[in-house]
Design an enzyme around this catalytic site. Structure first.
Site, PDB file in Angstrom:
ATOM      1  N   GLU A 213      -1.105   8.342  -5.419  1.00  0.00           N
ATOM      2  CA  GLU A 213      -1.187   7.751  -6.754  1.00  0.00           C
ATOM      3  C   GLU A 213      -2.603   7.731  -7.316  1.00  0.00           C
ATOM      4  OE1 GLU A 213       0.061   3.677  -6.342  1.00  0.00           O
ATOM      5  OE2 GLU A 213      -1.795   3.075  -5.347  1.00  0.00           O
TER       6      GLU A 213
ATOM      7  N   ASP B 298       5.652  -0.398  -6.579  1.00  0.00           N
ATOM      8  CA  ASP B 298       4.468  -0.660  -7.394  1.00  0.00           C
ATOM      9  C   ASP B 298       3.314   0.215  -6.945  1.00  0.00           C
ATOM     10  OD1 ASP B 298       3.024  -2.152  -9.434  1.00  0.00           O
ATOM     11  OD2 ASP B 298       1.913  -3.041  -7.768  1.00  0.00           O
TER      12      ASP B 298
ATOM     13  N   ARG C 144       0.856  -1.191   0.000  1.00  0.00           N
ATOM     14  CA  ARG C 144       0.000   0.000   0.000  1.00  0.00           C
ATOM     15  C   ARG C 144       0.887   1.235   0.000  1.00  0.00           C
ATOM     16  NH1 ARG C 144      -4.906  -1.241  -1.419  1.00  0.00           N
ATOM     17  NH2 ARG C 144      -5.870   0.427  -0.191  1.00  0.00           N
TER      18      ARG C 144
ATOM     19  N   HIS D 110       0.951   0.040 -10.126  1.00  0.00           N
ATOM     20  CA  HIS D 110       0.103  -0.736  -9.212  1.00  0.00           C
ATOM     21  C   HIS D 110      -0.422  -1.989  -9.934  1.00  0.00           C
ATOM     22  CE1 HIS D 110      -2.321  -0.163  -5.302  1.00  0.00           C
ATOM     23  NE2 HIS D 110      -2.286  -1.440  -5.610  1.00  0.00           N
TER      24      HIS D 110
END
Length: 327
Positions: free
Chosen positions: A261, A256, A232, A293
């Site tokens: 974001e 990631d 996260r 992500h």
């Protein structure tokens, strides 16, 4: 039984059709997030399925309950975009998703190797036919100590993957796992920070874990530490990452997911003016590898995420239970 699904990607449509036919339910698919402007689309539906961009706050949940919805399901493991206190007050059942941990675990190890072997600058050079080696010497994982923060299903799978590389593995979790302890040494956070060459996060985002990686905790780490986040974004303080990459306290990042974001992930922003300065600045460093992500994003995981929503909603309505029910 009717279900309205929002934020539906094209790659999910076949799985939704398969599950709807298999389970005998009607599912209407909508590409846009659920918000107050399109809430009428849930009229006549027993359940709602979303991804993480639909903010299911108290106001939205009151609207859903008022329109007859009984179950809300997110096709994500994380559920911090859902106000659980409000769902309890309104009598709404809540589901999240699950999928095999292998995809994210493999992606995590891939990130470690990409950062350690300077993949990003090597790729840049190759694209302009620069095949020189200066500055690209890497490190071998077997000679390093890896700290794994969080040893749930994904963290434990990361540890099993790492065990084949021969590296020393440290682990932190408030609830140690006996099987994990056969492969890794459980230690406190301070010791993990002090001893680890690489630290990877596999924790939920909670008030107690938000910004667990910050200026203070980074200061307690080794110089040149490599940090990996496939969990996260809010677990890491973005400004602290930037400052410590600049100072070279952090030797590399594999990200990631990153906080702030939300306006970027899973969207085509090629022709837009980006206002997310932190992300734009961080991604330009040669020792920072960032993706959109997508660590979860495999064929098997997509099918499982859709299944958890469709079968989960039906099961809760019929029996009151499902394996991913959280409220």
């Amino acid at each position: 039984m009717r279900i309205a699904a929002f934020e539906v990607r094209d790659d999910e449509r076949e799985a939704f059709a398969t599950e709807a036919e298999r389970l005998g339910v009607k599912v209407t698919l909508h590409a846009e997030p659920l918000d107050t402007g399109n809430a009428a689309l849930v009229d006549g539906c027993d359940g709602v399925s979303t991804l993480g961009l639909s903010r299911l706050d108290a106001g939205m949940l009151e609207t859903l309950a008022g329109r007859g919805v009984k179950v809300v399901a997110t096709r994500t493991i994380g559920y911090n975009h859902i106000d659980l206190d409000a769902t309890k007050r309104l009598g709404l059942a809540v589901l999240n998703a699950d999928y095999a941990p292998n995809g994210v675990a493999e992606y995590t190890v891939m990130f470690m190797l990409m950062v350690l072997r300077n993949y990003k600058p090597a790729l840049w050079r190759g694209q302009v036919y620069d095949f020189s080696l200066e500055g690209l010497r890497g490190r071998e994982l077997r000679n390093l100590t890896v700290g794994v923060m969080g040893t749930g299903r994904i963290g434990a799978t990361v540890i099993r993957c790492l065990s084949g590389f021969g590296c020393e593995i440290l682990a932190y979790d408030p609830h140690p796992n006996e099987k994990v302890a056969e492969l890794a040494e459980y230690v406190g956070l301070d010791e993990l920070y002090r001893r680890s060459d690489i630290i990877t996060l596999h924790m939920p985002l909670l008030p107690s874990t938000e910004h667990i990686i910050n200026r203070d905790t980074i200061a307690r780490m080794k110089d040149g530490v490599v940090l990996i986040n496939c969990a996260r974004g809010g677990l890491m303080d973005l400004e602290a990452l930037i400052d410590n990459i600049e100072s070279e306290k952090i030797g590399g990042l594999g990200l990631d997911t990153v906080e702030t974001e939300e306006d970027l992930i899973h969207r085509d922003r090629r022709t837009d003016i980006l206002t997310n300065r932190g992300v734009a600045y961080l991604r330009q460093f040669p020792n920072v590898v960032m993706t959109q992500h997508m660590a979860f994003y495999t064929d098997a995981a997509v099918r499982s995420m859709v299944n958890c929503s469709v079968e989960g909603i039906r099961s809760v309505l019929e029996t009151g239970t499902f394996r991913t029910r959280i409220a």
